[in-house]
Design a protein around this motif. Structure first.
Motif, short mmCIF file in Angstrom:
data_model
loop_
_atom_site.label_atom_id
_atom_site.label_comp_id
_atom_site.label_asym_id
_atom_site.label_seq_id
_atom_site.Cartn_x
_atom_site.Cartn_y
_atom_site.Cartn_z
N ARG A 16 -36.47 -20.62 4.92
CA ARG A 16 -36.86 -21.93 4.38
C ARG A 16 -35.64 -22.78 4.01
O ARG A 16 -35.70 -24.00 4.00
CB ARG A 16 -37.77 -21.78 3.17
CG ARG A 16 -39.12 -21.15 3.49
CD ARG A 16 -40.11 -22.18 3.98
NE ARG A 16 -41.33 -21.59 4.46
CZ ARG A 16 -42.49 -21.66 3.88
NH1 ARG A 16 -42.60 -22.29 2.73
NH2 ARG A 16 -43.54 -21.10 4.41
N SER A 17 -34.53 -22.14 3.72
CA SER A 17 -33.31 -22.89 3.37
C SER A 17 -32.63 -23.52 4.58
O SER A 17 -31.70 -24.31 4.42
CB SER A 17 -32.32 -21.97 2.67
OG SER A 17 -31.87 -20.95 3.56
N ASP A 69 -26.36 -30.17 0.50
CA ASP A 69 -25.92 -30.62 -0.83
C ASP A 69 -25.34 -32.03 -0.78
O ASP A 69 -25.56 -32.84 -1.69
CB ASP A 69 -24.94 -29.63 -1.48
CG ASP A 69 -23.71 -29.36 -0.65
OD1 ASP A 69 -23.74 -29.50 0.59
OD2 ASP A 69 -22.69 -28.99 -1.25
N GLU A 70 -24.65 -32.38 0.31
CA GLU A 70 -24.14 -33.75 0.47
C GLU A 70 -25.30 -34.75 0.60
O GLU A 70 -25.29 -35.82 -0.01
CB GLU A 70 -23.25 -33.86 1.71
CG GLU A 70 -21.98 -33.03 1.66
CD GLU A 70 -21.29 -33.04 3.01
OE1 GLU A 70 -20.66 -34.08 3.32
OE2 GLU A 70 -21.38 -32.03 3.74
N ARG A 97 -37.22 -26.02 -2.48
CA ARG A 97 -36.82 -25.02 -3.49
C ARG A 97 -35.76 -24.08 -2.93
O ARG A 97 -34.77 -23.78 -3.59
CB ARG A 97 -38.03 -24.22 -3.95
CG ARG A 97 -38.99 -24.98 -4.82
CD ARG A 97 -40.13 -24.07 -5.28
NE ARG A 97 -41.22 -24.81 -5.85
CZ ARG A 97 -41.25 -25.28 -7.09
NH1 ARG A 97 -40.23 -25.09 -7.89
NH2 ARG A 97 -42.30 -25.93 -7.53
N ALA A 98 -35.97 -23.61 -1.70
CA ALA A 98 -35.05 -22.64 -1.11
C ALA A 98 -33.68 -23.24 -0.85
O ALA A 98 -32.66 -22.61 -1.13
CB ALA A 98 -35.64 -22.08 0.18
N TYR A 103 -27.85 -23.66 -2.38
CA TYR A 103 -26.64 -24.41 -2.72
C TYR A 103 -26.34 -24.39 -4.22
O TYR A 103 -25.42 -25.07 -4.66
CB TYR A 103 -26.75 -25.86 -2.23
CG TYR A 103 -26.47 -25.98 -0.75
CD1 TYR A 103 -25.16 -26.04 -0.28
CD2 TYR A 103 -27.51 -26.02 0.16
CE1 TYR A 103 -24.90 -26.14 1.07
CE2 TYR A 103 -27.25 -26.12 1.52
CZ TYR A 103 -25.96 -26.17 1.97
OH TYR A 103 -25.69 -26.27 3.32
N GLY A 104 -27.12 -23.65 -4.98
CA GLY A 104 -26.89 -23.58 -6.43
C GLY A 104 -27.18 -24.88 -7.14
O GLY A 104 -26.60 -25.15 -8.20
N LEU A 105 -28.07 -25.69 -6.58
CA LEU A 105 -28.42 -26.97 -7.18
C LEU A 105 -29.64 -26.79 -8.08
O LEU A 105 -30.45 -25.89 -7.86
CB LEU A 105 -28.73 -28.00 -6.09
CG LEU A 105 -27.55 -28.33 -5.16
CD1 LEU A 105 -28.03 -29.15 -3.97
CD2 LEU A 105 -26.47 -29.06 -5.93
#
Length: 163
Positions: A16-17, A69-70, A97-98, A103-105
């Protein structure tokens, strides 16, 4: 509901990520006010044949694309606290969510609504409640199914009729 963001992800593989594209449609006061489409370098960065057959994207399309993340840093101020709407929201919310976790967000806090579940309630006699079927039923021509922006646009049109 007449103010929301319709969202759709396409993924590169079964993770999912691994979002490889995102489509957003901004709706304010019942009118589409803006759209956004972006290719994304997936995480993990590989494509399964199945996913490519669905949406047509390959590593060649996304190897030089921005990371999620960008893209999220660019989008988060625009989305703010607006409700998010997706067709089969368990998939798209699961992707969000994944990928945020990968990315640790921080996790998203937005309300998330599903046009598929709502279409089942509002249009119980349809032969199925897939995006293309419901879109056709509400008068939206979905010519590029599995393109993130086209799917988000179809979702927005459906949401304006079922919520």
């Amino acid at each position: 509901m007449d103010t929301f963001v319709a969202i759709d992800f396409e993924t590169a593989n079964r993770e999912r990520s691994s979002v490889c594209s995102i489509g957003l449609v901004f709706v304010e006061g019942g009118q589409i006010t803006d759209t956004y489409y972006r290719l994304i370098r997936p995480l993990p960065n590989y494509y399964s044949r199945f996913n490519t057959e669905v949406h047509g994207l390959t590593a060649r399309d996304t190897n030089t694309a921005a990371s999620f993340d960008e893209v999220w840093r660019e989008l988060l101020p625009r989305i703010g606290s607006l409700p998010l709407v997706a067709h089969n929201s368990s998939f798209d919310e699961g992707c969000l969510r994944a990928v945020l976790a990968a990315y640790g967000l921080p996790p998203h806090q937005n309300a998330f609504f599903c046009t598929c579940r709502q279409a089942r309630r509002v249009f119980p006699r349809l032969p199925n409640h897939r995006l293309d079927t419901v879109a056709r039923h509400v008068g939206y021509r979905l010519d590029h199914h599995h393109h993130a922006l086209a799917d988000a646009e179809a979702c927005a049109y459906i949401a304006l009729r079922v919520f």
